[in-house]
Scaffold this active site. Sequence first.
Site, PDB file in Angstrom:
ATOM      1  N   GLY A   1     135.400  43.348  39.668  1.00 22.16           N
ATOM      2  CA  GLY A   1     132.909  42.781  39.027  1.00 22.16           C
ATOM      3  C   GLY A   1     133.593  41.480  38.401  1.00 22.16           C
ATOM      4  O   GLY A   1     134.069  41.501  37.910  1.00 22.16           O
TER       5      GLY A   1
ATOM      6  N   GLU B   1     108.494  44.900  34.911  1.00 21.05           N
ATOM      7  CA  GLU B   1     108.324  44.066  35.285  1.00 21.05           C
ATOM      8  C   GLU B   1     107.816  43.278  36.390  1.00 21.05           C
ATOM      9  O   GLU B   1     107.048  42.795  37.594  1.00 21.05           O
ATOM     10  CB  GLU B   1     109.583  42.576  35.739  1.00 21.05           C
ATOM     11  CG  GLU B   1     110.079  43.634  33.754  1.00 21.05           C
ATOM     12  CD  GLU B   1     111.828  43.340  33.983  1.00 21.05           C
ATOM     13  OE1 GLU B   1     112.307  43.070  33.034  1.00 21.05           O
ATOM     14  OE2 GLU B   1     112.062  42.779  35.315  1.00 21.05           O
TER      15      GLU B   1
ATOM     16  N   ASP C   1     127.900  48.679  32.634  1.00 19.74           N
ATOM     17  CA  ASP C   1     126.506  50.063  33.180  1.00 19.74           C
ATOM     18  C   ASP C   1     127.681  51.060  33.721  1.00 19.74           C
ATOM     19  O   ASP C   1     126.566  51.836  33.994  1.00 19.74           O
ATOM     20  CB  ASP C   1     125.561  49.376  34.096  1.00 19.74           C
ATOM     21  CG  ASP C   1     124.642  48.523  33.801  1.00 19.74           C
ATOM     22  OD1 ASP C   1     124.250  48.016  32.218  1.00 19.74           O
ATOM     23  OD2 ASP C   1     123.952  48.219  34.682  1.00 19.74           O
TER      24      ASP C   1
END
Lengths: 420, 420
Positions: free
Chosen positions: B5, B165, B294
């Site tokens: 990642g 947003e 996460d």
Amino acid sequence: MVIVGGGFGGLYAAKALRHAPVRITLLDRKNHHLFQPLLYQVATAGLNPAEIAAPIRRVLRDQRNVRVLLAEVTGVDPKQRTVTSSAGTFGYDYLIVATGASHSYFGHEEWAAMAPGLKSLEDALEIRRRVLLAFEKAECCAPSQEERAAWLTFVIVGGGPTGVELAGTLAEVAHHTVANDFRVIDPTAARIVLVEGIDRVLPTYSALLSARAERQLQRLGVEVRTNARVTGIDAQGVQIGEERIAAKTVLWAAGVKASPLGQALGAPLDRAGRVKVSPDLSVPGHPEIFVIGDLAVLEQDGSPVPGLAPAAIQEARHTAKNIVRSIQGEERRPFRYLDKGTLATIGRNAAVADLGRLELSGFVAWLAWLLIHVFFLIGFRNRLLVLFDWAFSYLTYERSARLITGDGPKAAPAEPAPRR
Amino acid sequence: MVIVGGGFGGLYAAKALRHAPVRITLLDRKNHHLFQPLLYQVATAGLNPAEIAAPIRRVLRDQRNVRVLLAEVTGVDPKQRTVTSSAGTFGYDYLIVATGASHSYFGHEEWAAMAPGLKSLEDALEIRRRVLLAFEKAECCAPSQEERAAWLTFVIVGGGPTGVELAGTLAEVAHHTVANDFRVIDPTAARIVLVEGIDRVLPTYSALLSARAERQLQRLGVEVRTNARVTGIDAQGVQIGEERIAAKTVLWAAGVKASPLGQALGAPLDRAGRVKVSPDLSVPGHPEIFVIGDLAVLEQDGSPVPGLAPAAIQEARHTAKNIVRSIQGEERRPFRYLDKGTLATIGRNAAVADLGRLELSGFVAWLAWLLIHVFFLIGFRNRLLVLFDWAFSYLTYERSARLITGDGPKAAPAEPAPRR
């Protein structure tokens, strides 16, 4: 009246008619006008798509006699004077068709999947994806030295301006931009091969400038292969007669095929499907239909008006004036193309320019090309951003848009993966 | 060692190990690190993809103990200590897994096609395409007033930071950016509906800030619907219990689903599939495997460490130190998340900030958000460009990347096209 196409021809025709007593519907299948002369910079990760494209309706926002519709035009009925499209059927009193041209695979449509051409933003992003991915594949996943070399070989077919731009810029990407970014491969060993069927690159220029362009390409690290006709393309490489070049990335920059809309007009076409227009750029027998830009072909002083943005813009402005003349009962005037010179860029500090009596090459021609292209780029903001990106690229050899988006790498390879 | 990642967790871990006696292989299925906090700006045509993304191998170019490979990781074998991927199998002594999380449709995977989420650049471009296309469709092709209204209705599901947003920025696009660009429709009449299942937006903030956020959203022209659970989504709209909202564009900003790689580790998972890590962020029973970002879940002082970029970065740096400690035979230390405050932007001059004892909202919070995000954006060039684009947008209400790319409009409509 109706304008089909929001490229240089259609957009500038609409603008030139801003004070004319007409109500214009402009149809395009894209929402953006594309500054095509810089498309190769998107394909080679130097510019962002939005830096060379502007929403058509934004450009024409304040011109109240135009409405812009996103629509694919499917046909024209010259008798009924209607245009059919995905957004409905539109009647017209005057029609301007400016849908341009695309590349042609000379009857080898099966090559399209292996060798993408460069006409739209989508094309440019696909080429960018393939080029950047090739370096990644060479680094991560080449089981043999041969396969690694094939990933690091880039063949560009076609030695016209687009092919020359792509080859020169790819050489810079390989030999400078990504030169230090890998651990296994040496990107500076990448081969960039430019293949041209006739005996010189940039054949619309003089023999002298062609020779200079070839020398500049070689200095940038491009292998130029003239008199080389491609006879086959597959996923592993390119066939040139008896010779085989193993290459995983092939780009297509040859051939011209006019937009199919020319056929619907019932006008005489040339071999590439372009409409042979009358001297006033209208369709013979249909004075209310004009064809301009790359879709039109017109002989002048023994040679065709070239398929360049300046020609399309001149045709657009001339046609707008002729439409106003017709509305006012005046006689139309024939179109005359004014050749202000042509430039082709090759790479960093490398270009050729044909300014009539004056022929330039090298740094001076490159600087002229740069200034002219930034000047004509639509929108103040885009000019500034492109200048910024170019200054950045020039000083650092970086490319600002090195993103691989779209389909990622294939999941698992067919052969058992090697243990590293 | 192997890092899987290249997001905030993986990239910062690699950077923090630059002087450590390790040889790192970093695997990511994308070639770019993405600055995800600004992804909604790409989705709403304010920023270019390349302005919030940087090639991972470019960022790590000069760090000689890292090699970066573009590869999709397909599995981990904790017993054999190997990672399998599209680029082959890699052994490791230490492994950091930082593959993040995606959105979850709560078991309604069929909603994914109708209501795209926002995790990757591809997602953002798809949302941009749909939003811009909706205005075009309303202008060109709506046969009835109802259908036009449905094209001009945008439903955002989920009142967390991303949903807020998107809703605030979409309201600005409709009510300002494109306000004067159309001839038939009035974009300022567009409805932006933000749907949240519980009783307030931004539920991780205090009730006071939630209320202020809601008021700021309403001032921007967003309809906020709290206590509203979505029970159905189809191509024509959204079902909220008995109520139906006709909308052609639905965006998904709810739910969290961890990367499937967590399962391969044989570790305990929470309901969202996140790995329940030990206090040192390693997998219970496998001190050589760390999970950060996460994908990890860790309780601290009774509440979980939040899924935010600053937490991932802190975890990455802490893990790098712990690996060095282990190599040097020292004892590891447990991770402590230091909450420096959280901010959520809502729109122009509108945001909320929770800085511990100090709670801000409105212009001051927005300014703080702006400065912090530009400061943390990777790369000097990107910072400058984003600032430029924002200044441009702020002063002119323009959006710089209003391009519809990808699949164009459908060819011919099924019903006979109306004559215009």
